[in-house]
Design an enzyme around this catalytic site. Sequence first.
Site, PDB file in Angstrom:
ATOM      1  N   LYS A  76       0.834  -1.216   0.000  1.00  0.00           N
ATOM      2  CA  LYS A  76       0.000   0.000   0.000  1.00  0.00           C
ATOM      3  C   LYS A  76       0.861   1.255   0.000  1.00  0.00           C
ATOM      4  O   LYS A  76       0.534   2.233  -0.668  1.00  0.00           O
ATOM      5  CB  LYS A  76      -0.949  -0.002   1.200  1.00  0.00           C
ATOM      6  CG  LYS A  76      -2.081  -0.995   1.028  1.00  0.00           C
ATOM      7  CD  LYS A  76      -3.173  -0.757   2.027  1.00  0.00           C
ATOM      8  CE  LYS A  76      -4.344  -1.669   1.756  1.00  0.00           C
ATOM      9  NZ  LYS A  76      -5.412  -1.538   2.745  1.00  0.00           N
TER      10      LYS A  76
ATOM     11  N   LYS B 162     -11.451  -5.086  -1.587  1.00  0.00           N
ATOM     12  CA  LYS B 162     -12.379  -3.950  -1.654  1.00  0.00           C
ATOM     13  C   LYS B 162     -11.714  -2.759  -2.324  1.00  0.00           C
ATOM     14  O   LYS B 162     -12.367  -1.937  -2.929  1.00  0.00           O
ATOM     15  CB  LYS B 162     -12.821  -3.543  -0.251  1.00  0.00           C
ATOM     16  CG  LYS B 162     -13.539  -4.642   0.499  1.00  0.00           C
ATOM     17  CD  LYS B 162     -14.273  -4.060   1.681  1.00  0.00           C
ATOM     18  CE  LYS B 162     -14.469  -5.094   2.764  1.00  0.00           C
ATOM     19  NZ  LYS B 162     -13.224  -5.326   3.545  1.00  0.00           N
TER      20      LYS B 162
ATOM     21  N   LYS C 164      -5.239 -10.832  -5.126  1.00  0.00           N
ATOM     22  CA  LYS C 164      -6.441 -11.248  -4.384  1.00  0.00           C
ATOM     23  C   LYS C 164      -7.596 -10.273  -4.634  1.00  0.00           C
ATOM     24  O   LYS C 164      -7.380  -9.078  -4.876  1.00  0.00           O
ATOM     25  CB  LYS C 164      -6.133 -11.357  -2.892  1.00  0.00           C
ATOM     26  CG  LYS C 164      -6.061 -10.042  -2.168  1.00  0.00           C
ATOM     27  CD  LYS C 164      -6.273 -10.234  -0.673  1.00  0.00           C
ATOM     28  CE  LYS C 164      -6.446  -8.875  -0.009  1.00  0.00           C
ATOM     29  NZ  LYS C 164      -7.599  -8.714   0.812  1.00  0.00           N
TER      30      LYS C 164
HETATM   31  N1  AQP Z   1      -9.672 -12.311  -1.638  1.00  0.00           N
HETATM   32  C1  AQP Z   1      -9.904 -12.850  -0.454  1.00  0.00           C
HETATM   33  N2  AQP Z   1     -10.055 -14.188  -0.340  1.00  0.00           N
HETATM   34  C2  AQP Z   1     -10.314 -14.750   0.871  1.00  0.00           C
HETATM   35  N3  AQP Z   1     -10.440 -14.028   2.012  1.00  0.00           N
HETATM   36  C3  AQP Z   1     -10.309 -12.691   1.936  1.00  0.00           C
HETATM   37  N4  AQP Z   1     -10.386 -11.701   2.846  1.00  0.00           N
HETATM   38  C4  AQP Z   1     -10.183 -10.500   2.250  1.00  0.00           C
HETATM   39  N5  AQP Z   1      -9.960 -10.691   0.943  1.00  0.00           N
HETATM   40  C5  AQP Z   1     -10.038 -12.030   0.714  1.00  0.00           C
HETATM   41  C6  AQP Z   1     -10.681 -11.919   4.254  1.00  0.00           C
HETATM   42  O1  AQP Z   1     -11.831 -11.155   4.579  1.00  0.00           O
HETATM   43  C7  AQP Z   1     -11.703 -10.684   5.932  1.00  0.00           C
HETATM   44  C8  AQP Z   1     -11.944  -9.193   5.957  1.00  0.00           C
HETATM   45  O2  AQP Z   1     -10.870  -8.550   5.281  1.00  0.00           O
HETATM   46  P1  AQP Z   1     -10.778  -7.035   4.951  1.00  0.00           P
HETATM   47  O3  AQP Z   1     -11.900  -6.327   5.569  1.00  0.00           O
HETATM   48  O4  AQP Z   1      -9.392  -6.562   5.206  1.00  0.00           O
HETATM   49  O5  AQP Z   1     -11.074  -7.105   3.379  1.00  0.00           O
HETATM   50  P2  AQP Z   1     -10.304  -6.654   2.097  1.00  0.00           P
HETATM   51  O6  AQP Z   1     -11.149  -6.975   0.942  1.00  0.00           O
HETATM   52  O7  AQP Z   1      -8.916  -7.195   2.129  1.00  0.00           O
HETATM   53  O8  AQP Z   1     -10.342  -5.100   2.322  1.00  0.00           O
HETATM   54  P3  AQP Z   1      -9.537  -3.950   1.682  1.00  0.00           P
HETATM   55  O9  AQP Z   1     -10.103  -2.688   2.215  1.00  0.00           O
HETATM   56  O10 AQP Z   1      -9.445  -4.115   0.217  1.00  0.00           O
HETATM   57  O11 AQP Z   1      -8.163  -4.142   2.283  1.00  0.00           O
HETATM   58  P4  AQP Z   1      -6.846  -4.477   1.560  1.00  0.00           P
HETATM   59  O12 AQP Z   1      -6.685  -3.469   0.481  1.00  0.00           O
HETATM   60  O13 AQP Z   1      -5.899  -4.299   2.696  1.00  0.00           O
HETATM   61  O14 AQP Z   1      -6.902  -5.868   1.073  1.00  0.00           O
HETATM   62  C9  AQP Z   1     -10.300 -11.058   6.406  1.00  0.00           C
HETATM   63  O15 AQP Z   1     -10.396 -12.228   7.211  1.00  0.00           O
HETATM   64  C10 AQP Z   1      -9.561 -11.358   5.146  1.00  0.00           C
HETATM   65  O16 AQP Z   1      -8.546 -12.323   5.349  1.00  0.00           O
END
Ligand code: AQP
Length: 329
Positions: free
Chosen positions: A111, A197, A194
């Site tokens: 990031k 969001k 992955k």
């Molecule tokens: N792609 C994924 N596959 C499986 N599990 C996932 N998680 C997130 N992405 C995947 C799991 O979901 C939970 C919540 O995670 P989060 O709120 O951090 O979600 P995110 O999509 O990763 O959010 P952001 O805002 O986009 O964050 P960044 O950019 O940091 O990735 C967690 O248990 C996570 O493991």
Amino acid sequence: MSRVLSGIQPTGGIHLGNYVGAIRQYVADQYVHDAFYCVVDLHALTVPRDPADLRAKTMETAQVLLAAGLDPDVCTLFVQSHVHEHTELAWLLECTASVGELRRMTQFKDKAARGGEESAGVGLFTYPVLMAADILIYDADRVPVGDDQRQHLEFTRDLAARFNSRYGPVFKVPAAAIPKVGARIMDLQTPTAKMSKSALSPQGTALVLEPPEVLTRKIKRAVTDTGTEVRYDPVTKPGVSNLLELLAVATGRGPEEVATGYTQYGPLKADTAAAVIELLRPVQERYRELAGDPGGTAALLEKGAAKARAVASVTLARAKEAAGLLAPR
Ligand code: AQP
């Protein structure tokens, strides 16, 4: 009964990766563990947010969790910022963590690389410490997360062990619970990254609340590869393997077993889309009912926060005393 804790950021629409990697486990775990789940709104502030949008997303995220099957009479569901003890414990843990280990966190490196490390927020840097506080303050034994959180969980374990060796046995050292299938759902357009969001293109992220026709379009346009063979091999066929994992999770089978039924990508995509829509249909239906009653959800979250605080305040007091902070009279 062992304790479970996990959190989810209100940083955008909840996507299939969140649902498959984390939320499915939350629902199952609530019946066999003492389960605590929170919408981690403070974590969302690590990058600038529109305040009104953050508030709305926090409510939406809580309602998606309820719609997915969390039962507030069975588990403890709350908003992170409603339990101020998390941030207080985070300070004690910051004084236990080192700059070097935080600098090694791949999520920070990724990031920070986007806008340059000099201008990256301090909160983005220290975010894993707040996450450790979220977990350790509940004496969690088990933390259901997707594979992307593996490193942060290891860091949490290290911090707990270090604090304990410095001050005595204050924290439980938690274990990550990462699902065998669906631990890392990939972006539909960039299957080497992955699903997230904060993904660059919305076409790669399938949202839990999206209408069936949008889900179908996104899945049918998913990037696969130039070959034609349907085989589960995440290294050489990441796009196809991602679809196989989604279909496997939605139909309760293994991805290799699912692959044997296909010789072409078209039918695999069509069946995956149909299965995902069926998987999400009850969640979407329940969400529509809950969305009409934000006051009801706010009341549930208030009760959840009170239950959470009762546990968090005890752990925080224990940690403060162990660290030598003079208790007020
Ligand atoms: N792609 C994924 N596959 C499986 N599990 C996932 N998680 C997130 N992405 C995947 C799991 O979901 C939970 C919540 O995670 P989060 O709120 O951090 O979600 P995110 O999509 O990763 O959010 P952001 O805002 O986009 O964050 P960044 O950019 O940091 O990735 C967690 O248990 C996570 O493991």
